[in-house]
Write a protein that holds these residues in place. Sequence first.
Motif, short mmCIF file in Angstrom:
data_model
loop_
_atom_site.label_atom_id
_atom_site.label_comp_id
_atom_site.label_asym_id
_atom_site.label_seq_id
_atom_site.Cartn_x
_atom_site.Cartn_y
_atom_site.Cartn_z
N LYS A 26 -6.05 -5.03 1.11
CA LYS A 26 -6.55 -3.98 1.26
C LYS A 26 -5.61 -2.93 1.63
O LYS A 26 -4.64 -3.26 2.50
CB LYS A 26 -7.71 -4.15 2.18
N THR A 27 -5.51 -1.76 0.84
CA THR A 27 -4.73 -0.69 1.70
C THR A 27 -5.70 0.50 1.71
O THR A 27 -6.34 1.10 0.73
CB THR A 27 -3.86 -0.38 0.52
N VAL A 28 -5.61 1.03 2.87
CA VAL A 28 -6.33 2.23 3.05
C VAL A 28 -5.71 3.52 2.78
O VAL A 28 -4.44 3.59 3.80
CB VAL A 28 -7.08 2.42 4.49
N ALA A 29 -6.11 4.39 1.95
CA ALA A 29 -5.11 5.68 1.85
C ALA A 29 -5.63 6.91 2.41
O ALA A 29 -6.82 7.04 2.86
CB ALA A 29 -5.15 5.91 0.39
N GLY A 30 -5.01 7.85 2.76
CA GLY A 30 -5.21 9.19 3.26
C GLY A 30 -5.28 9.20 4.85
O GLY A 30 -5.32 8.10 5.34
#
Length: 88
Positions: A26-30
């Motif tokens: 999981k990678t959270v962007a922003g």
Amino acid sequence: MAVFTNTKNSTKPDPAPKIGNLTVSKTVAGSAGETKKDFHFTVTLSDKTISGTYGEIQFNEGVANINLKHSESKTATGLPVDITYEVT
């Protein structure tokens, strides 16, 4: 005098089953992303007979439920290579 018969078994042993790994990450962007939040994933395998722990993932009848935060991952090891999967 003794009589002997020599025989040779020419049957080759079965090759080891082909296995592979599956990593879910999981990678959270922003800049407003929730990096501390748990995100739920369901991994569904095409082979419903797979149950047990495979690496870091526990399957029950081909289905696993996992939670990941930003930058986390879990890997299922030793899965048969001829199966398909869906991650939702």
